[in-house]
Write a protein that holds these residues in place. Structure first.
Motif, PDB file in Angstrom:
ATOM      1  N   ASN A  33      -0.707  27.961  39.802  1.00  0.00           N
ATOM      2  CA  ASN A  33       0.615  27.915  39.180  1.00  0.00           C
ATOM      3  C   ASN A  33       1.161  26.513  39.368  1.00  0.00           C
ATOM      4  OD1 ASN A  33       0.755  30.942  38.842  1.00  0.00           O
ATOM      5  ND2 ASN A  33       0.384  30.721  41.025  1.00  0.00           N
ATOM      6  N   GLU A  34       1.942  26.054  38.400  1.00  0.00           N
ATOM      7  CA  GLU A  34       2.448  24.692  38.464  1.00  0.00           C
ATOM      8  C   GLU A  34       3.965  24.649  38.452  1.00  0.00           C
ATOM      9  OE1 GLU A  34      -1.197  22.337  36.266  1.00  0.00           O
ATOM     10  OE2 GLU A  34       0.699  22.589  35.189  1.00  0.00           O
ATOM     11  N   PHE A  35       4.515  23.845  39.350  1.00  0.00           N
ATOM     12  CA  PHE A  35       5.924  23.503  39.327  1.00  0.00           C
ATOM     13  C   PHE A  35       5.994  22.186  38.566  1.00  0.00           C
ATOM     14  CE2 PHE A  35       5.420  26.203  42.978  1.00  0.00           C
ATOM     15  CZ  PHE A  35       6.558  26.976  42.985  1.00  0.00           C
ATOM     16  N   GLU A  36       6.714  22.160  37.454  1.00  0.00           N
ATOM     17  CA  GLU A  36       6.805  20.969  36.615  1.00  0.00           C
ATOM     18  C   GLU A  36       8.214  20.387  36.727  1.00  0.00           C
ATOM     19  OE1 GLU A  36       3.627  22.433  33.219  1.00  0.00           O
ATOM     20  OE2 GLU A  36       5.770  22.424  32.729  1.00  0.00           O
ATOM     21  N   VAL A  37       8.297  19.084  36.994  1.00  0.00           N
ATOM     22  CA  VAL A  37       9.578  18.398  37.112  1.00  0.00           C
ATOM     23  C   VAL A  37       9.690  17.385  35.979  1.00  0.00           C
ATOM     24  CG1 VAL A  37      11.048  16.958  38.574  1.00  0.00           C
ATOM     25  CG2 VAL A  37       9.576  18.689  39.618  1.00  0.00           C
ATOM     26  N   ASP A  38      10.809  17.445  35.269  1.00  0.00           N
ATOM     27  CA  ASP A  38      11.138  16.509  34.195  1.00  0.00           C
ATOM     28  C   ASP A  38      12.191  15.547  34.740  1.00  0.00           C
ATOM     29  OD1 ASP A  38      12.070  15.172  31.947  1.00  0.00           O
ATOM     30  OD2 ASP A  38      12.712  16.984  30.891  1.00  0.00           O
ATOM     31  N   LEU A  39      11.743  14.360  35.155  1.00  0.00           N
ATOM     32  CA  LEU A  39      12.663  13.350  35.686  1.00  0.00           C
ATOM     33  C   LEU A  39      13.476  12.776  34.539  1.00  0.00           C
ATOM     34  CD1 LEU A  39      10.216  11.480  38.098  1.00  0.00           C
ATOM     35  CD2 LEU A  39      11.884  13.240  38.686  1.00  0.00           C
ATOM     36  N   GLY A  40      14.785  12.781  34.667  1.00  0.00           N
ATOM     37  CA  GLY A  40      15.651  12.236  33.637  1.00  0.00           C
ATOM     38  C   GLY A  40      15.956  13.190  32.497  1.00  0.00           C
ATOM     39  N   ARG A  41      15.438  14.409  32.557  1.00  0.00           N
ATOM     40  CA  ARG A  41      15.689  15.428  31.517  1.00  0.00           C
ATOM     41  C   ARG A  41      15.413  14.892  30.113  1.00  0.00           C
ATOM     42  NH1 ARG A  41      21.521  17.453  33.796  1.00  0.00           N
ATOM     43  NH2 ARG A  41      20.800  17.961  35.868  1.00  0.00           N
ATOM     44  N   ASP A  42      14.263  14.210  29.951  1.00  0.00           N
ATOM     45  CA  ASP A  42      13.932  13.633  28.654  1.00  0.00           C
ATOM     46  C   ASP A  42      12.831  14.392  27.914  1.00  0.00           C
ATOM     47  OD1 ASP A  42      11.707  12.986  30.150  1.00  0.00           O
ATOM     48  OD2 ASP A  42      11.956  10.810  29.969  1.00  0.00           O
TER      49      ASP A  42
ATOM     50  N   TRP B  82       7.382  16.469  47.273  1.00  0.00           N
ATOM     51  CA  TRP B  82       7.428  15.187  46.567  1.00  0.00           C
ATOM     52  C   TRP B  82       8.615  14.410  47.111  1.00  0.00           C
ATOM     53  CZ3 TRP B  82      11.154  13.730  42.597  1.00  0.00           C
ATOM     54  CH2 TRP B  82      12.137  14.681  42.392  1.00  0.00           C
ATOM     55  N   ILE B  83       8.686  13.147  46.839  1.00  0.00           N
ATOM     56  CA  ILE B  83       9.806  12.335  47.294  1.00  0.00           C
ATOM     57  C   ILE B  83      10.881  12.368  46.212  1.00  0.00           C
ATOM     58  CG2 ILE B  83      10.577  10.046  48.053  1.00  0.00           C
ATOM     59  CD1 ILE B  83       8.592  11.440  49.951  1.00  0.00           C
ATOM     60  N   ALA B  84      12.057  12.917  46.541  1.00  0.00           N
ATOM     61  CA  ALA B  84      13.151  13.065  45.578  1.00  0.00           C
ATOM     62  C   ALA B  84      13.627  11.694  45.102  1.00  0.00           C
ATOM     63  CB  ALA B  84      14.298  13.853  46.194  1.00  0.00           C
ATOM     64  N   ILE B  85      13.816  11.579  43.800  1.00  0.00           N
ATOM     65  CA  ILE B  85      14.241  10.339  43.159  1.00  0.00           C
ATOM     66  C   ILE B  85      15.640  10.546  42.595  1.00  0.00           C
ATOM     67  CG2 ILE B  85      13.730   8.735  41.278  1.00  0.00           C
ATOM     68  CD1 ILE B  85      10.780   9.661  41.549  1.00  0.00           C
ATOM     69  N   PHE B  86      16.536   9.575  42.794  1.00  0.00           N
ATOM     70  CA  PHE B  86      17.903   9.648  42.309  1.00  0.00           C
ATOM     71  C   PHE B  86      17.929   9.936  40.808  1.00  0.00           C
ATOM     72  CE2 PHE B  86      21.295   7.263  40.125  1.00  0.00           C
ATOM     73  CZ  PHE B  86      22.386   7.988  40.562  1.00  0.00           C
ATOM     74  N   GLY B  87      18.831  10.845  40.376  1.00  0.00           N
ATOM     75  CA  GLY B  87      19.031  11.091  38.956  1.00  0.00           C
ATOM     76  C   GLY B  87      19.181  12.556  38.620  1.00  0.00           C
ATOM     77  N   ASN B  88      19.313  12.819  37.316  1.00  0.00           N
ATOM     78  CA  ASN B  88      19.426  14.180  36.786  1.00  0.00           C
ATOM     79  C   ASN B  88      18.047  14.617  36.313  1.00  0.00           C
ATOM     80  OD1 ASN B  88      22.276  14.329  37.088  1.00  0.00           O
ATOM     81  ND2 ASN B  88      22.479  13.009  35.307  1.00  0.00           N
TER      82      ASN B  88
ATOM     83  N   TRP C 107      13.771  26.137  32.051  1.00  0.00           N
ATOM     84  CA  TRP C 107      14.067  24.921  32.802  1.00  0.00           C
ATOM     85  C   TRP C 107      15.372  25.113  33.569  1.00  0.00           C
ATOM     86  CZ3 TRP C 107      10.755  21.066  33.509  1.00  0.00           C
ATOM     87  CH2 TRP C 107       9.750  20.848  32.575  1.00  0.00           C
ATOM     88  N   GLN C 108      15.427  24.596  34.789  1.00  0.00           N
ATOM     89  CA  GLN C 108      16.641  24.637  35.596  1.00  0.00           C
ATOM     90  C   GLN C 108      17.016  23.201  35.970  1.00  0.00           C
ATOM     91  OE1 GLN C 108      17.033  27.732  38.274  1.00  0.00           O
ATOM     92  NE2 GLN C 108      18.876  26.919  39.197  1.00  0.00           N
ATOM     93  N   ASP C 109      18.257  22.825  35.638  1.00  0.00           N
ATOM     94  CA  ASP C 109      18.737  21.471  35.912  1.00  0.00           C
ATOM     95  C   ASP C 109      19.102  21.296  37.382  1.00  0.00           C
ATOM     96  OD1 ASP C 109      18.498  20.940  33.216  1.00  0.00           O
ATOM     97  OD2 ASP C 109      20.614  21.206  32.785  1.00  0.00           O
ATOM     98  N   PHE C 110      18.871  20.078  37.885  1.00  0.00           N
ATOM     99  CA  PHE C 110      19.339  19.715  39.215  1.00  0.00           C
ATOM    100  C   PHE C 110      19.555  18.212  39.272  1.00  0.00           C
ATOM    101  CE2 PHE C 110      14.773  19.290  39.563  1.00  0.00           C
ATOM    102  CZ  PHE C 110      14.548  18.247  40.456  1.00  0.00           C
ATOM    103  N   THR C 111      20.344  17.774  40.241  1.00  0.00           N
ATOM    104  CA  THR C 111      20.664  16.362  40.402  1.00  0.00           C
ATOM    105  C   THR C 111      20.297  15.929  41.810  1.00  0.00           C
ATOM    106  OG1 THR C 111      22.463  16.509  38.807  1.00  0.00           O
ATOM    107  CG2 THR C 111      22.540  14.663  40.345  1.00  0.00           C
TER     108      THR C 111
ATOM    109  N   ARG D 118      15.116  18.278  35.881  1.00  0.00           N
ATOM    110  CA  ARG D 118      14.994  19.720  35.706  1.00  0.00           C
ATOM    111  C   ARG D 118      13.607  20.156  36.155  1.00  0.00           C
ATOM    112  NH1 ARG D 118      14.580  20.828  29.280  1.00  0.00           N
ATOM    113  NH2 ARG D 118      12.929  19.350  28.867  1.00  0.00           N
ATOM    114  N   ILE D 119      13.495  21.463  36.448  1.00  0.00           N
ATOM    115  CA  ILE D 119      12.262  22.023  37.000  1.00  0.00           C
ATOM    116  C   ILE D 119      11.981  23.365  36.351  1.00  0.00           C
ATOM    117  CG2 ILE D 119      13.540  23.076  38.920  1.00  0.00           C
ATOM    118  CD1 ILE D 119      11.062  22.708  40.659  1.00  0.00           C
ATOM    119  N   ARG D 120      10.695  23.717  36.248  1.00  0.00           N
ATOM    120  CA  ARG D 120      10.293  25.056  35.835  1.00  0.00           C
ATOM    121  C   ARG D 120       8.998  25.422  36.547  1.00  0.00           C
ATOM    122  NH1 ARG D 120       8.115  24.793  29.580  1.00  0.00           N
ATOM    123  NH2 ARG D 120       6.337  23.432  29.966  1.00  0.00           N
ATOM    124  N   LEU D 121       8.698  26.721  36.581  1.00  0.00           N
ATOM    125  CA  LEU D 121       7.488  27.241  37.211  1.00  0.00           C
ATOM    126  C   LEU D 121       6.637  27.897  36.141  1.00  0.00           C
ATOM    127  CD1 LEU D 121       5.636  28.107  39.538  1.00  0.00           C
ATOM    128  CD2 LEU D 121       7.222  29.992  39.988  1.00  0.00           C
ATOM    129  N   CYS D 122       5.374  27.492  36.053  1.00  0.00           N
ATOM    130  CA  CYS D 122       4.447  28.043  35.060  1.00  0.00           C
ATOM    131  C   CYS D 122       3.303  28.772  35.762  1.00  0.00           C
ATOM    132  CB  CYS D 122       3.884  26.941  34.173  1.00  0.00           C
ATOM    133  SG  CYS D 122       5.143  26.099  33.200  1.00  0.00           S
TER     134      CYS D 122
END
Length: 185
Positions: free
Chosen positions: A80-89, A116-122, A147-151, A124-128
């Motif tokens: 299963n994969e946790f996918e992070v979209d840095l910058g919500r793009d 992972w090392i958290a990077i400043f910004g907005n 997708w779930q947004d986080f900052t 989102r994450i999802r689990l597949c």
């Protein structure tokens, strides 16, 4: 006579010593029981925090739940994969994979990722679930959670000022750290 097709009209003929009769019937055909694997976002674990209080530089790991809402077992081992979209793009920039699992029909299992090392910004994450489609499923289109947004907040670090000091005509450079404190009178 081959495979039966669901919804097709077939004529059934029965006979015995008294005679025979036929009747047209529609046949319902079922396939084998299949799993239906879905990811459900649960939380992000951080030191003393949650998804909503991350600070850059922290090392969060992700947790979620994989459900098998189908009628069949997912007997082929899958990840299963946790996918992070840095910058919500719309791009997947960070992927963290959980351990390989199998999952019986009607069961759920909590899964975790590496950090992972958290990077400043907005972001989102999802689990597949079921990457890379190791199991035939009744619905292959619902493997990922919404997708779930986080900052991630900027880290609070003390400001640093550079100073040049000259007492005897020689130039000395160094940095000083400014810290908050009570004013002196």
């Amino acid at each position: 006579t081959g495979n039966l097709i669901s919804g097709k009209l077939y004529t059934l003929q029965c006979s015995n010593i008294s005679g025979s009769d036929s009747k047209s019937v529609s046949v319902g055909v079922r396939g084998p029981p299949l799993p239906d694997l879905t990811g459900r976002f649960n939380s992000v674990d951080t030191v003393g925090g949650s998804l909503y209080s991350l600070t850059e530089g922290e090392s969060p790991s992700f947790t979620g739940i994989i459900d098998n809402g189908g009628t069949g077992n997912a007997s082929n081992s899958f990840t299963n994969e946790f996918e992070v979209d840095l910058g919500r793009d719309g791009s997947v920039d960070v992927t963290r994979t959980s351990n390989a699992i199998t999952l019986n029909a009607g069961s759920s299992l909590s899964v975790s990722s590496g950090s992972w090392i958290a990077i400043f910004g907005n972001h989102r994450i999802r689990l597949c679930a079921d990457r890379p489609d190791a199991n035939a499923e009744s619905n292959e289109g619902n493997n990922c959670s919404a997708w779930q947004d986080f900052t991630v907040a900027v880290a609070n670090s003390a400001p640093v000022a550079s100073a040049t000091i000259s007492k005897d005509g020689s130039i000395y450079t160094d940095s000083i750290t400014v810290t908050a404190g009570s004013p002196t009178t």
